[in-house]
Design an enzyme around this catalytic site. Structure first.
Site, PDB file in Angstrom:
ATOM      1  N   CYS A 119     -21.087  28.051 -84.343  1.00  0.00           N
ATOM      2  CA  CYS A 119     -21.653  26.691 -84.309  1.00  0.00           C
ATOM      3  C   CYS A 119     -21.858  26.104 -85.698  1.00  0.00           C
ATOM      4  CB  CYS A 119     -22.977  26.697 -83.547  1.00  0.00           C
ATOM      5  SG  CYS A 119     -22.756  27.230 -81.846  1.00  0.00           S
ATOM      6  N   HIS A 268     -26.090  19.679 -84.772  1.00  0.00           N
ATOM      7  CA  HIS A 268     -25.266  20.458 -83.856  1.00  0.00           C
ATOM      8  C   HIS A 268     -25.796  20.256 -82.431  1.00  0.00           C
ATOM      9  CE1 HIS A 268     -23.118  23.554 -81.875  1.00  0.00           C
ATOM     10  NE2 HIS A 268     -24.172  24.325 -81.703  1.00  0.00           N
ATOM     11  N   ASN A 298     -21.892  21.883 -75.232  1.00  0.00           N
ATOM     12  CA  ASN A 298     -21.828  22.467 -76.567  1.00  0.00           C
ATOM     13  C   ASN A 298     -20.365  22.769 -76.898  1.00  0.00           C
ATOM     14  OD1 ASN A 298     -22.004  24.005 -78.882  1.00  0.00           O
ATOM     15  ND2 ASN A 298     -23.615  25.359 -78.114  1.00  0.00           N
TER      16      ASN A 298
HETATM   17  O1  UT7 Z   1     -24.807  26.830 -79.997  1.00  0.00           O
HETATM   18  C1  UT7 Z   1     -25.739  27.749 -80.454  1.00  0.00           C
HETATM   19  C2  UT7 Z   1     -26.255  28.669 -79.575  1.00  0.00           C
HETATM   20  N1  UT7 Z   1     -26.868  28.398 -78.331  1.00  0.00           N
HETATM   21  C3  UT7 Z   1     -28.091  27.863 -78.221  1.00  0.00           C
HETATM   22  O2  UT7 Z   1     -28.647  27.320 -79.117  1.00  0.00           O
HETATM   23  C4  UT7 Z   1     -28.776  28.046 -76.884  1.00  0.00           C
HETATM   24  C5  UT7 Z   1     -30.232  28.310 -77.055  1.00  0.00           C
HETATM   25  N2  UT7 Z   1     -30.923  28.582 -75.821  1.00  0.00           N
HETATM   26  C6  UT7 Z   1     -31.061  27.684 -74.826  1.00  0.00           C
HETATM   27  O3  UT7 Z   1     -30.569  26.575 -74.950  1.00  0.00           O
HETATM   28  C7  UT7 Z   1     -31.852  28.060 -73.599  1.00  0.00           C
HETATM   29  O4  UT7 Z   1     -32.470  29.303 -73.820  1.00  0.00           O
HETATM   30  C8  UT7 Z   1     -30.994  28.104 -72.320  1.00  0.00           C
HETATM   31  C9  UT7 Z   1     -30.565  26.698 -71.913  1.00  0.00           C
HETATM   32  C10 UT7 Z   1     -29.770  28.973 -72.514  1.00  0.00           C
HETATM   33  C11 UT7 Z   1     -31.801  28.702 -71.178  1.00  0.00           C
HETATM   34  O5  UT7 Z   1     -32.967  27.923 -70.966  1.00  0.00           O
HETATM   35  P1  UT7 Z   1     -34.380  28.628 -70.795  1.00  0.00           P
HETATM   36  O6  UT7 Z   1     -35.334  27.559 -70.520  1.00  0.00           O
HETATM   37  O7  UT7 Z   1     -34.599  29.492 -72.003  1.00  0.00           O
HETATM   38  O8  UT7 Z   1     -34.171  29.490 -69.488  1.00  0.00           O
HETATM   39  P2  UT7 Z   1     -34.230  31.071 -69.308  1.00  0.00           P
HETATM   40  O9  UT7 Z   1     -33.053  31.737 -69.934  1.00  0.00           O
HETATM   41  O10 UT7 Z   1     -35.564  31.563 -69.709  1.00  0.00           O
HETATM   42  O11 UT7 Z   1     -34.093  31.207 -67.739  1.00  0.00           O
HETATM   43  C12 UT7 Z   1     -35.083  30.662 -66.855  1.00  0.00           C
HETATM   44  C13 UT7 Z   1     -34.601  30.864 -65.439  1.00  0.00           C
HETATM   45  C14 UT7 Z   1     -34.147  32.281 -65.136  1.00  0.00           C
HETATM   46  O12 UT7 Z   1     -34.535  32.578 -63.826  1.00  0.00           O
HETATM   47  P3  UT7 Z   1     -35.838  33.460 -63.533  1.00  0.00           P
HETATM   48  O13 UT7 Z   1     -35.610  34.761 -64.234  1.00  0.00           O
HETATM   49  O14 UT7 Z   1     -36.992  32.676 -64.122  1.00  0.00           O
HETATM   50  O15 UT7 Z   1     -35.866  33.545 -62.045  1.00  0.00           O
HETATM   51  C15 UT7 Z   1     -32.652  32.213 -65.212  1.00  0.00           C
HETATM   52  O16 UT7 Z   1     -32.015  33.173 -64.407  1.00  0.00           O
HETATM   53  O17 UT7 Z   1     -33.461  30.029 -65.192  1.00  0.00           O
HETATM   54  C16 UT7 Z   1     -32.386  30.832 -64.664  1.00  0.00           C
HETATM   55  N3  UT7 Z   1     -31.130  30.255 -65.130  1.00  0.00           N
HETATM   56  C17 UT7 Z   1     -30.480  29.297 -64.453  1.00  0.00           C
HETATM   57  N4  UT7 Z   1     -30.764  28.674 -63.286  1.00  0.00           N
HETATM   58  C18 UT7 Z   1     -29.903  27.720 -62.886  1.00  0.00           C
HETATM   59  C19 UT7 Z   1     -30.441  30.532 -66.269  1.00  0.00           C
HETATM   60  N5  UT7 Z   1     -29.356  29.759 -66.341  1.00  0.00           N
HETATM   61  C20 UT7 Z   1     -29.358  28.976 -65.225  1.00  0.00           C
HETATM   62  C21 UT7 Z   1     -28.491  27.976 -64.750  1.00  0.00           C
HETATM   63  N6  UT7 Z   1     -28.809  27.372 -63.585  1.00  0.00           N
HETATM   64  N7  UT7 Z   1     -27.406  27.587 -65.425  1.00  0.00           N
END
Ligand code: UT7
Length: 341
Positions: A119, A268, A298
């Protein structure tokens, strides 16, 4: 010493639009438009069709950038291609792009280099190009950020945390020498290799013996854990906010160009919430930020040059403006650059 300025910009995204609802309907992923929009700001992304690679997308963007600069491809002295999704593990995408731009047919066997900084790749490439131009070694350097993520996403519920975030696209700029008082004023890169595994795609693990295990029929077998990218999303989020804020503050202190003096901020595009948080911390007003994550997701190395191309086309980016760019991603790597347009 000449200054290094951006003489042309171009952006290209493949025509196929994949909405959040399409991920549910066409790919059967257990997700929702509401979840993706709320957590990331993404509404849709573009996926390239089979047969199209990062150099193809990059070539489209590069032609627009060259045209914008009033240059022919044969005027270029160097190609830098930032990507994490090259045509092949080696030799990368830059040499494929050289050939596609007709440089080999024209006998222009200029240097071609891939930059593998995910990135932050575009900003690493921009800093490298500016240094090449300022040193007098090159007059015109083509810098491309291009990605074809869709081919290597686990488009199932298992891969939803990553697969819903990424899209395909390319942006290109030409960095040229000028005696005018403008151009790239500052760039600084950073990295923290302690977090190399927090966001990675380990498909090439050269430490492994055998490199590709064979089954009893002699057929190579690569486990799915090796194939797909893995990410500790929360850790990446936390570090992104911290490093992006730090990189901007360091840039402002070094250049003595402070927040209110910056005309346009190009962040970004990994997550709208990251960018809103960083903007909030730094007191950056909404109207000085441009986004494309809602439309493209992204696009990794392509996000910032795509933003530049769009802002230049729609008049947001004007000659004389001070433009601050900042990125963070896998590595962890990050970077900031200040450009006087
Ligand atoms: O380009 C550079 C690198 N990337 C980034 O900068 C990404 C940085 N991170 C993020 O943007 C966020 O951490 C994410 C968007 C990837 C995830 O968001 P979050 O609010 O941190 O969610 P989480 O990973 O803590 O997951 C929360 C819940 C989980 O379910 P449980 O365990 O609470 O039941 C996940 O399984 O959301 C679930 N989940 C989804 N649900 C529906 C994870 N991905 C999805 C999805 N759709 N796509």
């Amino acid at each position: 010493m000449p200054n290094a300025y951006i003489s042309g910009t171009g952006g290209y995204v493949p025509p196929r639009v994949v909405t959040n609802d399409d991920l549910v309907r066409d790919y059967g992923i257990d997700t929702s438009d509401e979840w993706i929009q709320k957590r990331t700001g993404i509404k849709e992304r573009r996926f390239a069709d089979a047969g199209v690679g990062s150099a193809d997308l990059g070539a489209e963007a590069a032609r627009i950038a060259l045209d914008d600069a009033g240059l022919a491809a044969t005027d270029l002295d160097m190609i830098l291609f930032a990507t994490l999704s090259p045509e092949h593990h080696f030799p990368g995408s830059a040499v494929y792009l050289q050939e596609k731009l007709g440089l080999c047919d024209a006998g222009r066997f200029i240097g071609c280099m891939d930059i593998r900084n995910q990135c932050s790749g575009f900003l690493y490439a921009l800093g490298t190009a500016a240094s090449m131009v300022q040193s007098g070694a090159c007059r015109h350097v083509l810098v491309v950020g291009g990605e074809t993520h869709s081919a290597a996403l686990d488009l199932t519920t298992r891969g939803r945390t990553i697969a819903t975030l990424f899209g395909d696209g390319a942006g290109a700029v030409v960095v040229s020498a000028t005696d005018e008082d403008r151009g790239v004023r500052y760039w600084k890169m950073g990295a923290d290799g302690r977090f190399a595994d927090a966001l990675s795609q380990p498909v090439w693990d050269i430490r492994k013996r055998p490199f590709i295990p064979l089954n009893e029929d002699g057929v190579g077998q690569v486990s799915t854990e090796m194939l797909w990218a893995t990410m500790d999303g929360r850790k990446v989020f936390r570090h992104a906010v911290e490093r992006m804020c730090g990189a901007v503050m360091e840039a402002c202190q070094s250049t003595e160009v402070f927040g209110p003096d910056v005309d346009l901020w190009l962040f970004h595009q990994a997550n709208m919430r990251i960018n809103q948080y960083v903007a909030g911390q730094l007191g950056i007003p909404e109207d000085k930020l441009v986004h494309n994550i809602d439309r493209y997701g992204n696009t990794t190395a392509a996000t910032i040059p795509l933003l530049m191309a769009e802002a230049a086309r729609d008049g947001r980016l004007q000659r004389g403006m001070k433009v601050m760019c900042v990125a963070f991603g896998s590595g962890f790597t990050w970077g900031a650059a200040l450009i006087e347009w």
